[in-house]
Design a protein around this motif. Structure first.
Motif, PDB file in Angstrom:
ATOM      1  N   ASP A 141       4.303   1.108  -8.273  1.00 18.78           N
ATOM      2  CA  ASP A 141       3.193   0.183  -8.529  1.00 18.78           C
ATOM      3  C   ASP A 141       2.062   0.910  -9.270  1.00 18.78           C
ATOM      4  O   ASP A 141       2.156   2.110  -9.577  1.00 18.78           O
ATOM      5  CB  ASP A 141       2.733  -0.490  -7.230  1.00 18.78           C
ATOM      6  N   HIS A 142       0.992   0.189  -9.515  1.00 16.88           N
ATOM      7  CA  HIS A 142      -0.120   0.711 -10.302  1.00 16.88           C
ATOM      8  C   HIS A 142      -0.667   2.011  -9.692  1.00 16.88           C
ATOM      9  O   HIS A 142      -0.892   3.010 -10.391  1.00 16.88           O
ATOM     10  CB  HIS A 142      -1.212  -0.366 -10.347  1.00 16.88           C
ATOM     11  N   SER A 143      -0.824   2.024  -8.368  1.00 15.55           N
ATOM     12  CA  SER A 143      -1.365   3.214  -7.698  1.00 15.55           C
ATOM     13  C   SER A 143      -0.427   4.405  -7.855  1.00 15.55           C
ATOM     14  O   SER A 143      -0.850   5.510  -8.218  1.00 15.55           O
ATOM     15  CB  SER A 143      -1.593   2.882  -6.209  1.00 15.55           C
ATOM     16  N   LEU A 144       0.862   4.181  -7.656  1.00 13.43           N
ATOM     17  CA  LEU A 144       1.830   5.295  -7.734  1.00 13.43           C
ATOM     18  C   LEU A 144       1.916   5.840  -9.162  1.00 13.43           C
ATOM     19  O   LEU A 144       2.114   7.040  -9.366  1.00 13.43           O
ATOM     20  CB  LEU A 144       3.196   4.825  -7.221  1.00 13.43           C
ATOM     21  N   ASP A 425      -5.111   0.071  -0.855  1.00 19.22           N
ATOM     22  CA  ASP A 425      -4.805   1.257  -0.035  1.00 19.22           C
ATOM     23  C   ASP A 425      -4.809   0.861   1.440  1.00 19.22           C
ATOM     24  O   ASP A 425      -5.846   0.505   2.004  1.00 19.22           O
ATOM     25  CB  ASP A 425      -5.851   2.344  -0.325  1.00 19.22           C
ATOM     26  N   HIS A 426      -3.641   0.960   2.064  1.00 21.35           N
ATOM     27  CA  HIS A 426      -3.492   0.519   3.457  1.00 21.35           C
ATOM     28  C   HIS A 426      -4.456   1.210   4.416  1.00 21.35           C
ATOM     29  O   HIS A 426      -5.067   0.566   5.270  1.00 21.35           O
ATOM     30  CB  HIS A 426      -2.041   0.717   3.918  1.00 21.35           C
ATOM     31  N   ARG A 427      -4.620   2.516   4.268  1.00 22.49           N
ATOM     32  CA  ARG A 427      -5.451   3.228   5.254  1.00 22.49           C
ATOM     33  C   ARG A 427      -6.940   2.922   5.060  1.00 22.49           C
ATOM     34  O   ARG A 427      -7.716   2.952   6.007  1.00 22.49           O
ATOM     35  CB  ARG A 427      -5.172   4.730   5.208  1.00 22.49           C
ATOM     36  N   ILE A 428      -7.339   2.604   3.834  1.00 27.29           N
ATOM     37  CA  ILE A 428      -8.731   2.213   3.596  1.00 27.29           C
ATOM     38  C   ILE A 428      -8.970   0.825   4.198  1.00 27.29           C
ATOM     39  O   ILE A 428      -9.977   0.577   4.866  1.00 27.29           O
ATOM     40  CB  ILE A 428      -9.034   2.226   2.072  1.00 27.29           C
ATOM     41  N   ALA A 429      -8.012  -0.088   4.002  1.00 25.08           N
ATOM     42  CA  ALA A 429      -8.157  -1.448   4.543  1.00 25.08           C
ATOM     43  C   ALA A 429      -8.278  -1.404   6.072  1.00 25.08           C
ATOM     44  O   ALA A 429      -9.138  -2.066   6.668  1.00 25.08           O
ATOM     45  CB  ALA A 429      -6.958  -2.295   4.123  1.00 25.08           C
ATOM     46  N   MET A 430      -7.433  -0.598   6.722  1.00 27.17           N
ATOM     47  CA  MET A 430      -7.469  -0.544   8.190  1.00 27.17           C
ATOM     48  C   MET A 430      -8.735   0.153   8.694  1.00 27.17           C
ATOM     49  O   MET A 430      -9.322  -0.255   9.694  1.00 27.17           O
ATOM     50  CB  MET A 430      -6.204   0.132   8.724  1.00 27.17           C
ATOM     51  N   SER A 431      -9.178   1.172   7.965  1.00 25.84           N
ATOM     52  CA  SER A 431     -10.412   1.866   8.368  1.00 25.84           C
ATOM     53  C   SER A 431     -11.602   0.911   8.269  1.00 25.84           C
ATOM     54  O   SER A 431     -12.471   0.888   9.159  1.00 25.84           O
ATOM     55  CB  SER A 431     -10.659   3.091   7.476  1.00 25.84           C
ATOM     56  N   LEU A 445      -9.542  -8.304   8.090  1.00 20.96           N
ATOM     57  CA  LEU A 445      -8.641  -7.384   7.392  1.00 20.96           C
ATOM     58  C   LEU A 445      -8.477  -7.832   5.943  1.00 20.96           C
ATOM     59  O   LEU A 445      -8.007  -8.939   5.682  1.00 20.96           O
ATOM     60  CB  LEU A 445      -7.282  -7.366   8.101  1.00 20.96           C
ATOM     61  N   HIS A 446      -8.874  -6.960   5.026  1.00 23.43           N
ATOM     62  CA  HIS A 446      -8.663  -7.241   3.609  1.00 23.43           C
ATOM     63  C   HIS A 446      -7.383  -6.549   3.190  1.00 23.43           C
ATOM     64  O   HIS A 446      -6.895  -5.675   3.878  1.00 23.43           O
ATOM     65  CB  HIS A 446      -9.860  -6.729   2.800  1.00 23.43           C
ATOM     66  N   ASP A 447      -6.838  -6.892   2.043  1.00 21.33           N
ATOM     67  CA  ASP A 447      -5.652  -6.200   1.546  1.00 21.33           C
ATOM     68  C   ASP A 447      -4.493  -6.228   2.538  1.00 21.33           C
ATOM     69  O   ASP A 447      -3.888  -5.192   2.853  1.00 21.33           O
ATOM     70  CB  ASP A 447      -5.993  -4.727   1.260  1.00 21.33           C
ATOM     71  N   VAL A 451      -1.640  -3.265   3.717  1.00 22.86           N
ATOM     72  CA  VAL A 451      -1.469  -2.789   5.094  1.00 22.86           C
ATOM     73  C   VAL A 451       0.005  -2.822   5.504  1.00 22.86           C
ATOM     74  O   VAL A 451       0.475  -1.991   6.290  1.00 22.86           O
ATOM     75  CB  VAL A 451      -2.374  -3.604   6.047  1.00 22.86           C
ATOM     76  N   GLU A 452       0.743  -3.756   4.922  1.00 21.52           N
ATOM     77  CA  GLU A 452       2.180  -3.851   5.248  1.00 21.52           C
ATOM     78  C   GLU A 452       2.990  -2.662   4.734  1.00 21.52           C
ATOM     79  O   GLU A 452       4.144  -2.505   5.083  1.00 21.52           O
ATOM     80  CB  GLU A 452       2.764  -5.145   4.659  1.00 21.52           C
ATOM     81  N   THR A 453       2.407  -1.825   3.902  1.00 25.22           N
ATOM     82  CA  THR A 453       3.171  -0.651   3.456  1.00 25.22           C
ATOM     83  C   THR A 453       3.460   0.279   4.629  1.00 25.22           C
ATOM     84  O   THR A 453       4.479   0.947   4.653  1.00 25.22           O
ATOM     85  CB  THR A 453       2.461   0.164   2.343  1.00 25.22           C
ATOM     86  N   SER A 454       2.550   0.320   5.624  1.00 26.43           N
ATOM     87  CA  SER A 454       2.790   1.235   6.752  1.00 26.43           C
ATOM     88  C   SER A 454       2.697   0.560   8.116  1.00 26.43           C
ATOM     89  O   SER A 454       3.310   1.020   9.070  1.00 26.43           O
ATOM     90  CB  SER A 454       1.792   2.397   6.713  1.00 26.43           C
ATOM     91  N   PHE A 455       1.876  -0.528   8.238  1.00 31.14           N
ATOM     92  CA  PHE A 455       1.559  -1.039   9.574  1.00 31.14           C
ATOM     93  C   PHE A 455       1.482  -2.573   9.531  1.00 31.14           C
ATOM     94  O   PHE A 455       0.407  -3.156   9.693  1.00 31.14           O
ATOM     95  CB  PHE A 455       0.215  -0.432  10.010  1.00 31.14           C
ATOM     96  N   PRO A 456       2.646  -3.235   9.363  1.00 33.80           N
ATOM     97  CA  PRO A 456       2.615  -4.706   9.208  1.00 33.80           C
ATOM     98  C   PRO A 456       2.112  -5.433  10.447  1.00 33.80           C
ATOM     99  O   PRO A 456       1.746  -6.604  10.349  1.00 33.80           O
ATOM    100  CB  PRO A 456       4.091  -5.073   8.959  1.00 33.80           C
TER     101      PRO A 456
END
Ligand code: S3P
Length: 466
Positions: A141-144, A425-431, A445-447, A451-456
Motif C-alpha cells: 500500500d501507499h505507506s509500505l 497507522d493502526h498504532r496511532i489510531a489506537m493510541s 476510533l478513527h481509521d 486498526v484491522e491490520t493488527s487488532f481487529p
C-alpha cells in the motif's frame, strides 16, 4: 482540518477480562516458516489481523496449501483479504493448517505479491525469495511503498541476491550464480526484520551467516527456526554487540513442521496496560500474553513509572514465555527512555507517550528516530495526537519531550489540526483512542480499517471493559 471543542466527563473505569489477538510477529513467522517446513503444521491462534492474512495469501500464491477453521469474524476478514476455503470454527479460536513443501517446493506466483501494509511480510520475503530460482514482485500500500528497503536489499545483495531497487514495487530476481553465499554483517540498526531476512536467505546460501546488532532485537525467528531443527548460536560479542550465527553446518535438508500455539500479542496488550493504568478505578485481566524479554520493554518502563501490574501463571508455550497480567490504575511519574529501551519497545512508543501525558513531570524519549520510518512517521504523528488533545509536547529529531499532567481541559481548547485521524497507522489510531477516552471524551476510533491490520477486535475489547 476541523474544529473540535468537546466537554469532558470523568472516564468510566475499565474493568473486566479481555482476550487479545495472537502475536503478529510470531504469526507471520509461523505462516512463512511452516510453508518451507516438511509436513503439516498447525497454527493455533485467536484473532489475526490483515497483515497476517497478507502473509498467508502470498504463501498460497507461491504454492503452499493452507486450510483450517476460523472464527466468524476472522472468516469475513480473510475473505476480504482474498482468502477463501476455510471452514467456521464455531468459537473464537482459529486453526490454520499449512502443508509445507520444503525450501525447494515454492513456485513462481505469476502475479505480484501484495504485502498490503505489512513491512514484516515484505522484508522477510526479500530474504526468503532472494534464494529462489524464479522472479517475484512485491507490491504494497501507499505507506509500505514509502518505507526503506535498502536495509535488507543491501546486505542481501552482498550475499548475491538481486533486486530491482530499494523501494516497493520491488522485483526479486533469482540469485547471482547458482546459490546465495554467506555473510558476516554488522547491522547499523537493531532490527528483527533485517536479521530475519538475512537468516532466511542464509538457509538457502552456501556458507555461514553472521548478523550482529547493537542490542538484541526480537528473537522470534531464532526461536522458531531452532524449534524446527535448525542450529543457531547467539550471544554477546567481546565488543558488546549481539550476534546471531547460522553456521553452514546448522542447516538441514528438511525443517520440521510444528504445532504452534501463538501467544497473545504483547503489543496489543500494551494499549490496555496503559489504558488500565491511566483511567482511574480500572482493573483489567489479560491472559496468555507473550512475555518474550525482547518484546516487553514497555512493561519495565511503565513499572518504572509506578504502574501496578501483577503477573501470574508464568509458563513457556512453544518456546515463548507467556503470562497472565492484571493491571490496576496507578499514579505514574515521568521517566527517561533511551535508545536501548526503545529497541525493546519499538512498537510501543506512541502508547507510552500517552501514558507520559498522564504521568507527573516530564518524560523524555530519545534514540527513537527509527519511528520515523514505521507505518507512518510515528514521532510526528504521536506529537500531533498529544497536541490535538492539549498535551504539551516537543518533537525532537530522535524523540519526544512530554510534560505530563499539564494539559488543558479538553472542553476549553480549539482543535484545528486533526490530520492524525487519518494516517492509516493502526498504532496511532489506537493510541489516539486511548488518549481521548482517558481524557473523558468517550471512545472514538478513527481509521478502523488500519486498526484491522493488527487488532481487529480493539473496539470490542474496549466495549467489553466499559
Ligand atoms: C517486527 C520487527 C520490528 C517491528 C515490527 C515487527 C518483526 O521492526 O517494529 O512491527 O516482526 O520482525 P524492525 O525490525 O524494523 O525493528
Amino acid at each position: 482540518m476541523g474544529t473540535d471543542v468537546r466537554k469532558a466527563v470523568a472516564p468510566t473505569p475499565l474493568r473486566g477480562e479481555i482476550s487479545l489477538p495472537g502475536d503478529k510477529s510470531i504469526s507471520h513467522r509461523a505462516i512463512l516458516f511452516s510453508s518451507f517446513a516438511r509436513g503439516k503444521a498447525r497454527v493455533l491462534t485467536s484473532v489475526l489481523g490483515r497483515d497476517n492474512f497478507a502473509s498467508l495469501r502470498i504463501m498460497r500464491q507461491l504454492g503452499t496449501k493452507a486450510s483450517g477453521a476460523l472464527s466468524q469474524k476472522m472468516l469475513s476478514l480473510a475473505s476480504e483479504e482474498g482468502l477463501d476455503g476455510f471452514s467456521l470454527s464455531g468459537d473464537d479460536t482459529c486453526e490454520i493448517v499449512i502443508e509445507g513443501m520444503g525450501l525447494q517446493g515454492f513456485s513462481s506466483a505469476g502475479s505480484a505479491l501484495d504485502c498490503g501494509n505489512s513491512g514484516t511480510t515484505a522484508r522477510l520475503l526479500c530474504g526468503l525469495l532472494s534464494g529462489q530460482q524464479f522472479e517475484s514482485q512485491l507490491i504494497g500500500d501507499h505507506s509500505l511503498q514509502s518505507r526503506p528497503f535498502k536495509r535488507v536489499t543491501e546486505p542481501l545483495g552482498h550475499m548475491g541476491a538481486r533486486f530491482s531497487g530499494d523501494r516497493l514495487p520491488l522485483t526479486i530476481f533469482g540469485p547471482e550464480g547458482a546459490k546465495l553465499k554467506g555473510i558476516a554483517y554488522d547491522s547499523p540498526r537493531a532490527s528483527a526484520q533485517v536479521k530475519s531476512a538475512l537468516l532466511l536467505a542464509g538457509l538457502q546460501a552456501d556458507g555461514d551467516v553472521r548478523v550482529s546488532e547493537s542490542h538484541c532485537s526480537r528473537d522470534h525467528t531464532e526461536r522458531m527456526l531452532s524449534a524446527m531443527g535448525c542450529h543457531l548460536e547467539s550471544g554477546l560479542r567481546a565488543d558488546g554487540r549481539w550476534e546471531v550465527l547460522l553456521p553452514d553446518s546448522g542447516k538441514r535438508d528438511h525443517y520440521d513442521a510444528l504445532d504452534i500455539v501463538v501467544p497473545s500479542d504483547f503489543s496489543a496488550a500494551a494499549f490496555f496496560l496503559v489504558a488500565g493504568s491511566i483511567v482511574p478505578g480500572s482493573e483489567i485481566m489479560m491472559r496468555n500474553v507473550g512475555f518474550n524479554k525482547t518484546r516487553i520493554g514497555l512493561f519495565s518502563i511503565l513499572e518504572g513509572m509506578g504502574a501496578s501490574f501483577t503477573c501470574e501463571n508464568a509458563r513457556s508455550v512453544g518456546g515463548e514465555e507467556v503470562v497472565d497480567i492484571l493491571v490496576r490504575s496507578a499514579s505514574l511519574r515521568g521517566v527517561s527512555v533511551s535508545a536501548e529501551d526503545v529497541v525493546l519497545a519499538i512498537d510501543e512508543i506512541p502508547i507510552l507517550a500517552i501514558a507520559a501525558a498522564f504521568a507527573e513531570g516530564e518524560t523524555l524519549i530519545s534514540g527513537a528516530s527509527e519511528l520515523r520510518v514505521k507505518e507512518s512517521d510515528r514521532l510526528t504523528m504521536t506529537a500531533n495526537i498529544l497536541q490535538y488533545f492539549g498535551v504539551p509536547v516537543e518533537e525532537l529529531p530522535d524523540g519526544l519531550r512530554i510534560q505530563g499532567q499539564s494539559f488543558e481541559a479538553p472542553g476549553t481548547i480549539e482543535r484545528v489540526d486533526d490530520s492524525w485521524k487519518s494516517t492509516g497507522d493502526h498504532r496511532i489510531a489506537m493510541s489516539g483512542a486511548v488518549l481521548g477516552f482517558a481524557q473523558g471524551l468517550g471512545f472514538e476510533l478513527h481509521d478502523k480499517e488500519a486498526v484491522e491490520t493488527s487488532f481487529p477486535t480493539f473496539a470490542d475489547c474496549f466495549q467489553l471493559l466499559t
